[in-house]
Design a protein around this motif. Structure first.
Motif, short mmCIF file in Angstrom:
data_model
loop_
_atom_site.label_atom_id
_atom_site.label_comp_id
_atom_site.label_asym_id
_atom_site.label_seq_id
_atom_site.Cartn_x
_atom_site.Cartn_y
_atom_site.Cartn_z
N LEU A 140 -6.87 -12.85 12.51
CA LEU A 140 -7.36 -11.56 12.01
C LEU A 140 -6.97 -11.50 10.53
CD1 LEU A 140 -6.26 -8.67 14.44
CD2 LEU A 140 -8.57 -9.38 13.88
N ALA A 141 -7.94 -11.22 9.67
CA ALA A 141 -7.62 -11.07 8.25
C ALA A 141 -7.48 -9.58 7.94
CB ALA A 141 -8.71 -11.69 7.39
N PHE A 142 -6.30 -9.19 7.46
CA PHE A 142 -6.04 -7.80 7.09
C PHE A 142 -6.25 -7.65 5.59
CE2 PHE A 142 -3.95 -8.36 11.10
CZ PHE A 142 -4.10 -7.14 11.74
N LEU A 143 -7.26 -6.85 5.23
CA LEU A 143 -7.65 -6.71 3.83
C LEU A 143 -7.23 -5.33 3.33
CD1 LEU A 143 -11.31 -8.10 4.19
CD2 LEU A 143 -9.17 -9.39 4.04
N PHE A 144 -6.19 -5.31 2.52
CA PHE A 144 -5.64 -4.03 2.04
C PHE A 144 -6.22 -3.68 0.68
CE2 PHE A 144 -2.47 -5.36 5.12
CZ PHE A 144 -2.09 -4.16 5.72
N ILE A 145 -6.73 -2.45 0.58
CA ILE A 145 -7.15 -1.93 -0.72
C ILE A 145 -6.10 -0.92 -1.16
CG2 ILE A 145 -8.94 -0.68 -1.99
CD1 ILE A 145 -10.97 -1.77 0.01
N ALA A 146 -5.34 -1.29 -2.20
CA ALA A 146 -4.23 -0.45 -2.64
C ALA A 146 -4.42 -0.04 -4.08
CB ALA A 146 -2.92 -1.22 -2.50
N ARG A 147 -3.83 1.09 -4.44
CA ARG A 147 -3.85 1.47 -5.84
C ARG A 147 -2.81 0.64 -6.59
NH1 ARG A 147 -3.95 7.48 -3.82
NH2 ARG A 147 -3.17 6.24 -2.11
N ASN A 148 -1.57 0.69 -6.11
CA ASN A 148 -0.50 -0.11 -6.68
C ASN A 148 0.19 -0.87 -5.55
OD1 ASN A 148 -0.61 0.79 -9.49
ND2 ASN A 148 -0.12 2.78 -8.59
N ARG A 149 1.39 -0.37 -5.20
CA ARG A 149 2.14 -1.01 -4.13
C ARG A 149 1.62 -0.54 -2.76
NH1 ARG A 149 8.10 0.38 -4.52
NH2 ARG A 149 7.80 0.40 -6.76
N LEU A 150 2.15 -1.11 -1.71
CA LEU A 150 1.83 -0.67 -0.36
C LEU A 150 3.03 0.12 0.16
CD1 LEU A 150 0.11 -3.89 0.93
CD2 LEU A 150 -0.97 -1.65 0.74
N PRO A 151 2.94 1.45 0.12
CA PRO A 151 4.10 2.26 0.49
C PRO A 151 4.53 2.07 1.95
CG PRO A 151 2.22 3.66 -0.12
CD PRO A 151 1.78 2.26 -0.28
N LEU A 152 3.59 1.65 2.80
CA LEU A 152 3.91 1.52 4.23
C LEU A 152 4.23 0.08 4.63
CD1 LEU A 152 1.20 3.97 5.63
CD2 LEU A 152 3.33 4.47 4.43
N ASP A 153 4.63 -0.73 3.65
CA ASP A 153 4.84 -2.16 3.91
C ASP A 153 5.87 -2.44 5.01
OD1 ASP A 153 6.86 -1.25 2.31
OD2 ASP A 153 6.69 -2.82 0.79
N ILE A 154 6.90 -1.60 5.12
CA ILE A 154 7.92 -1.90 6.14
C ILE A 154 7.37 -1.69 7.56
CG2 ILE A 154 10.05 -1.65 4.80
CD1 ILE A 154 10.21 1.24 5.89
N LEU A 155 6.44 -0.75 7.67
CA LEU A 155 5.80 -0.53 8.97
C LEU A 155 4.94 -1.75 9.35
CD1 LEU A 155 5.58 1.82 10.98
CD2 LEU A 155 3.51 2.53 9.81
N TRP A 156 4.17 -2.24 8.40
CA TRP A 156 3.33 -3.41 8.65
C TRP A 156 4.19 -4.65 8.89
CZ3 TRP A 156 -1.52 -3.11 10.01
CH2 TRP A 156 -2.24 -1.96 9.67
#
Ligand SMILES: *[C@@H]1O[C@H](CO)[C@@H](O)[C@H](O)[C@H]1NC(C)=O
Ligand SMILES: *[C@@H]1O[C@H](CO)[C@@H](O)[C@H](O)[C@H]1NC(C)=O
Ligand SMILES: *[C@@H]1O[C@H](CO)[C@@H](O)[C@H](O)[C@H]1NC(C)=O
Ligand SMILES: *[C@@H]1O[C@H](CO)[C@@H](O)[C@H](O)[C@H]1NC(C)=O
Length: 368
Positions: free
Chosen positions: A64-80
């Protein structure tokens, strides 16, 4: 003289017998060699066959390819990070963030986002076709890995509602794309200048947060007709609240409020006659705030953002319990299913703040 001749003949016979004996020995040895060679080969064939039959276990798994569109950082990175843990051979991550922003140990706390940022990202402008161009860039990169079989678009405020295995099986067991798509009847969003390249009967609306099959991802990156039309004729109309930052439109009523990212993929798949290959719903839940807006035109424009105090097990359960979606404009009710059985409609949800996500993670609400 005669005796000598007899002796000579005798010796000749003996010589002949010796030669024959040697020949027979050679034939026997050769025969033995041949038989043992054949046996050896047969013996070698069985382990070889065993290796062949084992190969699929060692072959890379579909991803599965997860394609993130972010403004800057990914604030929810620890959840992912917690979602991805231990599943390294079943997914890949691609991040489109603004040019110049760098994901490193200072800006992300998850190894899964290090070195996953696209090197040719673009500035995504509000209401412009640059958002769909960012999606196309993400797909172009993700398609380079032949083991990526499904492509999941996610924003920087999306959370997963289930654990990885459930998410993976749900998506992989469905042969179609998941694309929220309905005929868009609202006047003014379709720009007649797109006719006849995009006829109005192919005009669709839906959520930008789609999950595409490899085939459909290929159609999107290869598109040379619908995208240029969108670039020229499909723009989001500026709302009064943004007029301060932008030049006032000469005549606002004549501008088409097109919203490129909510029309592009669905309209393209309709154009290509591929709607039979889609499940017409999004896997990402958004709650649209209809009540807080008095201005009719603004309705449905702002998805609700869940903050720390909103992030409760009850909220998550409420979203997980949704098993059908009603499409008003088509009088269509979509009952959700997976593997032929009734199932939850949504695997992801937005929009969540970082404190909200940390709270959910701490309460172990997700992933079970
Ligand atoms: C950008 O990334 C692509 C794919 O990962 C790679 O093929 C290309 O060489 C990279 N370009 C630069 C300038 O690093
Ligand atoms: C794009 O189109 C070309 C030519 O038709 C084809 O060879 C290629 O496989 C397509 N790419 C994808 C990713 O589908
Ligand atoms: C996480 O949960 C523990 C108890 O299980 C609590 O003490 C702690 O304050 C929580 N942290 C956050 C950030 O909610
Ligand atoms: C993953 O989630 C599904 C659905 O909620 C659950 O049935 C399953 O037991 C979970 N698996 C693990 C390993 O937690």
């Amino acid at each position: 003289m005669k005796r000598l001749a007899v002796m000579k003949r005798k010796v000749n016979r003996q010589k002949l017998i010796l030669i024959w004996k040697r020949k027979i020995v050679v034939v026997i040895i050769l025969g033995f060699c041949f038989v043992s060679l054949v046996m050896m080969q047969q013996q070698q064939q069985s382990p070889f066959a065993r290796i062949l039959s084992l190969r699929p276990r060692f072959a890379p798994l579909p991803k599965l390819a997860f394609l993130f569109i972010a403004r800057n950082r990914l604030p929810l990175d620890i959840l992912w990070d917690s979602f991805f843990k231990g599943e390294e051979n079943r997914f890949s991550v691609f991040v489109h963030s603004r040019p110049g922003f760098l994901f490193n140990k200072a800006t992300t706390r998850s190894v899964h986002f290090l070195n996953r940022q696209l090197n040719n990202s673009i500035q995504v402008d509000w209401g412009q076709a640059s958002m769909i161009e960012a999606e196309r860039i993400l797909l172009r990169h993700a398609l380079m890995d032949p083991f990526n079989k499904r492509f999941v678009f996610l924003s920087d405020s999306c959370i997963p509602l289930y654990n990885f295995s459930y998410t993976y099986d749900y998506i992989m067991s469905t042969p179609t794309s998941f694309v929220d798509s309905f005929a868009d009847t609202k006047e003014g969003r379709y720009n007649p200048r797109m006719n006849p390249v995009i006829p109005v009967y192919n005009w669709r609306k839906g959520s930008q947060w789609a999950v595409l099959t490899r085939g459909h991802a290929g159609v999107v990156v290869n598109d040379t007709t619908v995208f240029p039309m969108f670039k020229r004729h499909c723009k989001r109309r500026s709302l009064p609240e943004f007029w301060r930052d932008r030049p006032l439109p000469a005549d606002a009523s004549k501008e088409h409020n097109c919203i490129p990212d909510e029309h592009y993929v669905q309209t393209l798949l309709a154009q290509e006659g591929l709607e039979g290959e889609i499940t017409r719903r999004s896997l990402t839940h958004s709650s649209w705030d209809l009540s807080s807006s008095k201005d009719r035109e603004r309705r449905g424009w702002h998805p609700v953002t869940y903050k720390f105090s909103d992030a409760t097990p009850m909220l998550i359960q409420k979203i997980k319990d949704i098993d059908n979606i009603y499409y008003e404009t088509e009088y269509r009710r979509e009952w959700c299913s997976s593997k032929g059985k009734p199932a939850a409609c949504f695997l992801f949800a937005r929009k969540f703040t970082r404190p909200a996500a940390v709270r959910l993670l701490n309460m172990s609400v997700l992933g079970a």
